[in-house]
Design an enzyme around this catalytic site. Structure first.
Site, PDB file in Angstrom:
ATOM      1  N   GLY A 208      33.725  64.421  23.078  1.00  0.00           N
ATOM      2  CA  GLY A 208      33.184  65.745  22.092  1.00  0.00           C
ATOM      3  C   GLY A 208      33.757  65.530  20.932  1.00  0.00           C
ATOM      4  N   ASN A 209      33.611  66.600  19.994  1.00  0.00           N
ATOM      5  CA  ASN A 209      34.257  66.630  18.664  1.00  0.00           C
ATOM      6  C   ASN A 209      34.265  67.946  18.458  1.00  0.00           C
ATOM      7  OD1 ASN A 209      31.692  67.556  17.228  1.00  0.00           O
ATOM      8  ND2 ASN A 209      30.733  65.787  17.870  1.00  0.00           N
TER       9      ASN A 209
END
Ligand code: C5P
Length: 398
Positions: A208-209
């Site tokens: 993810g980020n």
């Protein structure tokens, strides 16, 4: 639509004044700030105490309140209002509005106000039909005021016909619709993407980020506030959007692509704010990957570039806005994206600016338009940044 609006409700001398109590309740329930002005004759039909209690504000009846010694400033009241509704308006006050007679606080506030004015007449059928009343209606219409037509039915006189004040619920719907139509993005269909995407490695892990979704959600809310029909395609985030926004939750880049592709053909304006993963694991393990003694190598494959795809499919009447989050050679990369992805605007935020980008409540942006003209903005709250971006979009819409 009436939420947070400052509304002056004028009440004239008419038996229909009893309905203004219901109207105040509905306006307050819709989230409006309501101040009531009673004409001297209006005060014979309904008490200031009733309307003050319901509106949670003092009721104004004259310029100078003898008991309190307070002078009611008609100019201030007129400028405070976002909207004036006079319901019921009598034949007498209609005539005053048509000719500019200003002999009480309500007519003085009307003349001082710059906001839209709505009137809901109530009178007996012959008074309503009279040529002079109809001429006055035509006159106040020509000044830009709006008449909410009376209905037909039993009248207080016992006669039957036209002249019954519109019901409070009808007045609220009328105002709602009128406000909607006056908004700069009324009738526009808008899509916004926001938040990160999660790309599964196995049933418990993902890539993810740090995107919080704050910027995209602020944009969706602001676009809805400007009257647009907004669909928000959101990656995993804890943010909450305005109740007028249609929200579709997705997890992966592929899901976001599919959601965007189905909504995009119908949209007039698209703002792609999501931090979409550029790569995902080539295969997703069916079971949780067990810890091993050796290193683990994941093979990643490219995700689809949603924005570039939409840029290719874009028709001449569609507006497409993209974001560029950069760490170096920011302006050149941003301008390159504008060209390559066929955008109308690109919003650059640099991770080199403290307080800009992921997670924070503030952002600092630079906007480039198709002519590559550059507008640099100060650091602001994401809500205010959303306003700046919407202003740039409105310039293109116009
Ligand atoms: O090329 P880059 O990923 O930096 O472009 C950022 C812009 O592209 C953002 O508007 C982002 O929402 C969008 N984007 C996308 N699909 C991807 C990657 C980015 O729509 N796979």
């Amino acid at each position: 639509m009436l939420k947070h609006k400052n509304i002056i409700l004028g009440v004239c001398g008419s038996i229909a004044a009893y309905k203004s109590a219901f109207l105040v309740r509905l306006l307050v329930k819709a989230g409006a700030n309501v101040k009531v002005i009673l004409t001297p004759d209006g005060a014979n039909f309904i008490t200031p105490l009733t309307l003050a209690t319901l509106s949670k504000n003092p009721v104004y009846t004259q310029y100078f309140e003898e008991e309190t010694g307070v002078w009611s400033n008609h100019v201030e009241l007129g400028l405070w209002a976002d909207l004036i509704i006079i319901a019921p308006i009598s034949a007498n006050t209609l005539a005053k509005l048509a000719t500019g007679i200003c002999d009480n606080l309500l007519t003085a506030v009307y003349l001082s106000a710059k906001c839209p004015v709505y009137v809901a007449p109530a009178m007996d059928l012959d008074m309503w039909k009279h040529e002079s009343t109809q001429a006055n209606i035509a006159k106040i219409n020509s000044y830009g005021n709006t008449v909410i037509a009376p209905g037909s039915g039993e009248l207080a006189s016992g006669l039957y016909g036209e002249g019954r004040m519109a019901e409070p619920e009808e007045i609220i719907s009328f105002l709602d619709e009128a406000i909607k139509k006056s908004m700069p993005l009324y009738g526009k269909k808008v899509m916004v993407t926001a938040g990160p995407t999660y790309e599964a490695i196995d049933p418990v892990r993902f890539i993810g980020n740090h995107s919080s979704g704050k910027m995209g959600f602020a944009l969706a809310d602001e676009l809805a506030r400007l009257g647009a029909d907004v669909t928000l395609i959101a990656g995993p985030t804890a943010q909450k959007c305005d109740q007028n926004v249609i929200r579709k939750d997705v997890v992966s880049a592929q899901q976001m692509f599919e959601a965007c592709s189905s909504v995009f053909p119908e949209t007039d304006i698209t703002v792609m704010c999501a931090a979409v993963a550029d790569y995902r694991p080539k295969t997703v393990a069916t079971n949780k990957i067990k810890k091993q003694d050796s290193n683990l190598v994941l093979e990643l494959e490219k995700t689809v570039d949603i924005l570039a795809n939409l840029g290719q499919a874009k028709k001449a009447n569609q507006i497409l806005v993209g974001f560029a989050l950069e760490t170096n050679d920011e302006e050149n990369y941003a301008k390159g994206k504008l060209e390559k992805k066929n955008l109308d605007l690109v919003i650059l935020n640099s991770l080199n600016d403290k307080g800009a980008g992921f997670k924070s409540d503030t952002n600092k942006i630079t906007i480039f338009n198709r002519a590559l003209e550059r507008t640099v903005f100060e650091m602001k709250s994401k809500t205010d940044v959303a306003k700046d971006i919407c202003s740039a979009i409105l310039k293109i819409v116009k």
